[in-house]
Design an enzyme around this catalytic site. Structure first.
Site, PDB file in Angstrom:
ATOM      1  N   GLU A 255      34.590  37.956  37.907  1.00 16.46           N
ATOM      2  CA  GLU A 255      35.706  38.676  38.483  1.00 16.46           C
ATOM      3  C   GLU A 255      36.198  38.057  39.783  1.00 16.46           C
ATOM      4  OE1 GLU A 255      35.942  43.413  38.491  1.00 16.46           O
ATOM      5  OE2 GLU A 255      34.866  42.313  36.978  1.00 16.46           O
ATOM      6  N   ARG A 279      37.563  47.055  34.641  1.00 17.34           N
ATOM      7  CA  ARG A 279      37.288  46.251  33.447  1.00 17.34           C
ATOM      8  C   ARG A 279      37.761  46.968  32.189  1.00 17.34           C
ATOM      9  NH1 ARG A 279      31.261  44.032  35.077  1.00 17.34           N
ATOM     10  NH2 ARG A 279      32.029  42.473  36.536  1.00 17.34           N
TER      11      ARG A 279
END
Ligand code: ADP
Length: 448
Positions: A255, A279
Site C-alpha cells: 500500500e 482495501r
C-alpha cells in the site's frame, strides 16, 4: 528438544517471536515451534509498516496524533464490526510497542500512510525496506542472542488439556513428540492458504490466488476449536486489491506505493477510485472493471520512496516508459487518455483537491518525474480477519466467553480486532502489541 517448557509458542511469525522474547525477558523458558522450514510466516511478506499513534517518531515528524483518531479510523474502516475491547487495547498500546522495538534495536523512524487512515501513522524502517523481512530478521537476532530454543519442521497437531486447563501439546517432526507445558501461545497465523476452511466459510473466494505463504492453513483455529475455543468472524476474509499475479507467484504490491502517491487506472487510462480508500472498497472497484485488473502508475520520485519496487522491477513486474506516452504504449492504453489522467492528477495534487474521487491522502508527490512506471495488479486473498476469540489479555475464550486456562492467542490467528476489513499496517502492529501481551499474560498466569 526438551519434554517440558514453561510456555510453548506455536508459530515463528511476528506474534510468536515477540511473545517468546517477552516471555523470556520476564524469566520464563519458552520454546518456539514452526512447522515450515522457512521461519517468519506471512510476517516476512508484510510490506507497508506498523501503525501506532502518539509515538515519538510521529512527533519528530511534527505529526500530532491521538489514540482516539486511531481507534475511530480503524473502527470505521472495519465496518464498525471491530471488537471494541481489543481495538481499545490495540490503539492504546501501539506507541509502547514501537518503543519496545526501539529498545531492541528495531528502528521504525519513517512514516507513511495506508488506505482508510487520515494521518501518517504507518511506521517503517528509514531504509524504506519492506517491514516484514526487517522485523523478522531483527527479532531472530534476539532469539539467537537469548538462546531461545526455536525448532522448524515441527508441526503442532494437538493441544492437551486436563479439567479445562492446558497441560501440553503433541507435535509431529521426524517422530511424534509430546511436550508438557502449562501455557501455550497460538501464533499460527491465518487461513488465507487453507482451502478447506475457505471452502467452509468463503467458497466464493476459492478461485482467487493468495498472497499467503503455503503454511497459512488455519491450524491454530482447528487446534483451539478442539479444546472448546470459540471462533469469530470466520467469513470475514480480506481480498487485497493490488496484487501482481501475471507470474506463477502472487506478489503483493504494498500500500505504500499508493500511500506515496501512485494512482490506479483502468484499461481506458482513467482513474476509477480513491486509491486510498479501504482495501475492501478498492477491491470492489477493481472487480467492477470486469476482470481485467488495473495498473498502478507512478514516477521515479514515488519509486524512490518504496524500496520494494526495485525488487519487483528486478523480477520483471514493472513496466517502464521514459515518458507517460511511452508508458501508455507499453501497457496498451490510449496515449492521450493516460496523459490527460496524469495531468489532471497533478493538478489535483497541486491544489490538494481531488475533484473526481475525493482522495485526501498520499498527495504529497505528483507524477511528473520520469521515468514513469506501471504495475499490473488484481485482487487476491490476503488476510483472514476471523479467528479464535480472545479478550484483551489474549486469553482464548470458549463458547460461553469463559477463559480457557493457559491458552493464549496473538496475531492473525485471533479474530475480532479488524472487523470486516483490516487496515494496512495494522497486522504488524497487532503481532507486536498482542505478542507482547501474550508473553506478559503467560508470565502472570504461571508466576503471578
Ligand atoms: P502472525 O503474523 O500472526 O505472527 P504469521 O503468518 O507471520 O502470523 O506466522 C505464523 C506461523 O505459524 C507461520 O510461520 C506458520 O507456518 C506457523 N504455523 C502454522 N501452523 C502451525 C503448526 N500447526 N505448528 C507449527 N507452526 C505452525
Amino acid at each position: 528438544i526438551k519434554d517440558h517448557y514453561d510456555v510453548v509458542i506455536i508459530g515463528s511469525g511476528g506474534a510468536g517471536l515477540t511473545s517468546a522474547i517477552q516471555a523470556y525477558e520476564l524469566g520464563l523458558s519458552p520454546v518456539i515451534l514452526e512447522k515450515m522450514d522457512k521461519l517468519g510466516g506471512n510476517t516476512t511478506r508484510a510490506s507497508s509498516g506498523m501503525n501506532a499513534a502518539e509515538t515519538f517518531v510521529q512527533l519528530d515528524h511534527h505529526i500530532v496524533d491521538s489514540f482516539e483518531d486511531f481507534y475511530n479510523e480503524t473502527f470505521i474502516g472495519g465496518g464498525k464490526m471491530n471488537n471494541p475491547e481489543l481495538l481499545k487495547f490495540f490503539t492504546e498500546h501501539g506507541a509502547l510497542a514501537i518503543d519496545w522495538l526501539d529498545q531492541h534495536g528495531i528502528k521504525l523512524d519513517d512514516l507513511t500512510i495506508t488506505g482508510g487512515m487520515k494521518t501518517e501513522r504507518t511506521h517503517r524502517p528509514s531504509s524504506l525496506a519492506p517491514i516484514g523481512g526487517y522485523l523478522v530478521t531483527e527479532l531472530l537476532k534476539y532469539i539467537a542472542k537469548d538462546q531461545i530454543p526455536l525448532f522448524d519442521n515441527i508441526k503442532v497437531t494437538e493441544l492437551l488439556t486436563d479439567n479445562g486447563k492446558i497441560t501440553g501439546i503433541k507435535a509431529t517432526a521426524d517422530k511424534d513428540i509430546t511436550i508438557k507445558t502449562d501455557a501455550v501461545v497460538l501464533a499460527t497465523g491465518g487461513f488465507g492458504a487453507g482451502k478447506d476452511l475457505l471452502a467452509e466459510y468463503r467458497s466464493d473466494l476459492l478461485n482467487l490466488r493468495t498472497t499467503n505463504q503455503p503454511g497459512a492453513t488455519g491450524d491454530g483455529l482447528k487446534l483451539a476449536q478442539k479444546v472448546g475455543a470459540k471462533l469469530v468472524d470466520m467469513d470475514q476474509v480480506q481480498v487485497h486489491p493490488t496484487v501482481q499475479q501475471d507470474t506463477p507467484h502472487a506478489f503483493l504490491i504494498g500500500e505504500a506505493v499508493r500511500g506515496e502517491g501512485a494512482i490506479l487506472i483502468n484499461n481506458d487510462g482513467q482513474r476509477f477510485v480513491n486509491e486510498l480508500d479501504t482495501r475492501k472498497n478498492v477491491t470492489a472497484a477493481i472487480d467492477n472493471l470486469g476482470g481485467t485488473g488495473a495498473y498502478l502508475i507512478f514516477d521515479r520520485d514515488i519509486r524512490d520512496r518504496v524500496k520494494a519496487i526495485e525488487f519487483y522491477d528486478h523480477i520483471g513486474l514493472v513496466t517502464t516508459g521514459q515518458t507517460v506516452a511511452e508508458l501508455a504504449e507499453e501497457i496498451h492504453v490510449e496515449k492521450q487518455a493516460l496523459q490527460q489522467t496524469v495531468k489532471d492528477w497533478n493538478v489535483a495534487v497541486d491544489n490538494q483537491d481531488d475533484k473526481w474521487f475525493a482522495r485526501t491522502t498520499g498527495m504529497e508527490r505528483d507524477i511528473s518525474d520520469g521515468p514513469f512506471y506501471a504495475i499490473h495488479v488484481a485482487p487476491a486473498v490476503h488476510y483472514t480477519m476471523g479467528g479464535v476469540a480472545i479478550n484483551h489479555k489474549t486469553q482464548v475464550l470458549n463458547e460461553k466467553n469463559q477463559v480457557i486456562n493457559g491458552l493464549f492467542a496473538a496475531g492473525e490467528v485471533a479474530g475480532g480486532l479488524h472487523g470486516n476489513n483490516r487496515i494496512g499496517g495494522n497486522s504488524i502492529a497487532e503481532t507486536v502489541v498482542f505478542g507482547r501481551q501474550a508473553g506478559q499474560q503467560a508470565y502472570k498466569y504461571l508466576k503471578g
